[in-house]
Enzyme design. Structure first.
Site, PDB file in Angstrom:
ATOM      1  N   SER A   9       0.824  -1.204   0.000  1.00  0.00           N
ATOM      2  CA  SER A   9       0.000   0.000   0.000  1.00  0.00           C
ATOM      3  C   SER A   9       0.862   1.259   0.000  1.00  0.00           C
ATOM      4  CB  SER A   9      -0.906   0.003   1.233  1.00  0.00           C
ATOM      5  OG  SER A   9      -1.699   1.162   1.259  1.00  0.00           O
ATOM      6  N   ASN A  57       9.099   9.123   4.531  1.00  0.00           N
ATOM      7  CA  ASN A  57       7.932   9.850   4.034  1.00  0.00           C
ATOM      8  C   ASN A  57       6.952  10.174   5.148  1.00  0.00           C
ATOM      9  OD1 ASN A  57       5.019   8.532   3.683  1.00  0.00           O
ATOM     10  ND2 ASN A  57       6.528   6.872   3.744  1.00  0.00           N
ATOM     11  N   LEU A  61      -1.238   9.914   4.768  1.00  0.00           N
ATOM     12  CA  LEU A  61      -2.369   9.105   4.301  1.00  0.00           C
ATOM     13  C   LEU A  61      -3.396   9.939   3.538  1.00  0.00           C
ATOM     14  CD1 LEU A  61      -2.936   6.672   7.306  1.00  0.00           C
ATOM     15  CD2 LEU A  61      -1.963   6.142   5.085  1.00  0.00           C
ATOM     16  N   CYS A 117      -0.075   3.652  11.165  1.00  0.00           N
ATOM     17  CA  CYS A 117       0.668   4.729  10.503  1.00  0.00           C
ATOM     18  C   CYS A 117       1.498   5.476  11.545  1.00  0.00           C
ATOM     19  CB  CYS A 117      -0.283   5.698   9.821  1.00  0.00           C
ATOM     20  SG  CYS A 117       0.556   7.101   9.040  1.00  0.00           S
ATOM     21  N   GLY A 235      11.823  -3.619   2.898  1.00  0.00           N
ATOM     22  CA  GLY A 235      13.208  -3.703   2.457  1.00  0.00           C
ATOM     23  C   GLY A 235      13.502  -4.697   1.363  1.00  0.00           C
TER      24      GLY A 235
END
Length: 295
Positions: A9, A57, A61, A117, A235
């Site tokens: 996502s 980042n 969202l 998040c 990763g």
């Protein structure tokens, strides 16, 4: 699935056309950008910084809301044979259930609960609780969402916790059909030249090659703690990285930041590298590799 490779996502999943492109480029499953009930504007720039080792980042969202996502998934189902994973987030178990009920209208094959998040705040989320840091909270969200749909539910877990196994068990006991591990790790960057944080939100999520050891450890531990499938994410940039994730116990492998380093072709490249490794080491099936590092 035709292969174990899944678009994670937040990458190249802004609309049905970009998801379709990724599917045609080799992803057997694609995960939509996370959505909530009403949508979010996200944070102001700068929101992303990347180098050869990691990406940081804090996009926040940003999304157009679940109604928009329903249209995108509905269109994608008509255009693509890929497995579609609808990603959702919200601020309470009740709202999680509501957004899951709504997105189920579009009939994604799976629904992923973005529970963790690492940089969520702002309007409607001023008192946001990181659900993935507390077993009780995970249980409440999973139970609420399982009642709202018949579509399988995967709980996406955070590495920013002391005991990820406890959280995975809570999700499984509450009825989750699978685990996605891991979300980004929490981090920040400060500019020496300007003597201040680089991201407008100050803090963000770290992804890319630098977090692979963290993701492998999480998947390895979760595999020993639960019996439900795991999408191992974090990763993975090469075929050998993907093999290592399978050996740790992942059933499928999430690819995200690798598309920044290797382009949308990353899926075909990684799949070819996996096949070459398997031929060289005399493995005929991906299933033979899942959890083999535990033997």
């Amino acid at each position: 699935m035709a292969s174990p490779l899944v678009l994670a996502s937040g990458f190249l999943g802004l609309d049905w056309a970009s998801l379709d492109r990724v599917a045609k480029s080799g992803a057997a499953a694609v995960t939509t950008k996370s959505c909530n009930l009403e949508g979010r504007e996200g944070y102001s720039n700068p929101t992303v910084l990347a180098n050869e080792n990691y990406m940081l980042n804090a996009i926040g969202l940003a999304n157009a809301g679940v109604e928009h996502e329903i249209d995108e998934i509905t269109t994608l189902r008509k255009k693509s044979s890929a497995v579609i994973i609808g990603s959702v987030f919200e601020s309470s178990p009740e709202k999680f259930a509501e957004v899951v009920k709504k997105i189920s209208i579009a009939k994604p094959h799976l629904i992923e609960l973005d529970l963790s998040c690492p940089h969520l705040g702002g309007k409607g989320f001023e008192n946001y609780k990181d659900f993935a840091s507390d077993p009780k909270s995970i249980s409440e969200v999973v139970k609420a969402t399982k009642k709202a749909t018949k579509i399988p539910i995967f709980a996406k877990l955070s590495p920013n916790v002391p005991n990820i196994c406890e959280l995975a068990k809570a999700a499984e006991n509450a009825g989750a059909d699978g685990i996605t591990a891991i979300n980004t790790a929490s981090g920040m960057l400060i500019s020496a030249d300007f003597q201040k944080p680089i991201l407008s939100n100050k803090y963000g999520g770290v992804s890319g090659p630098a977090i692979k050891p963290i993701a492998l450890k999480a998947v390895y531990q979760i595999y020993e703690s639960v019996k439900i499938p795991i999408i191992g994410t974090g990763g993975v940039s090469t075929g050998e990285d993907a093999i290592e994730m399978l050996l740790a116990g992942a059933t499928a492998i999430g690819i995200g930041t690798a598309t920044y380093y290797r382009g949308v072709e990353a899926f075909k490249l990684i799949e070819n590298e996996m096949q070459h490794w398997m031929e060289k080491n005399k493995f005929s099936s991906v299933k033979e590799l899942i959890g083999k590092a535990h033997e």
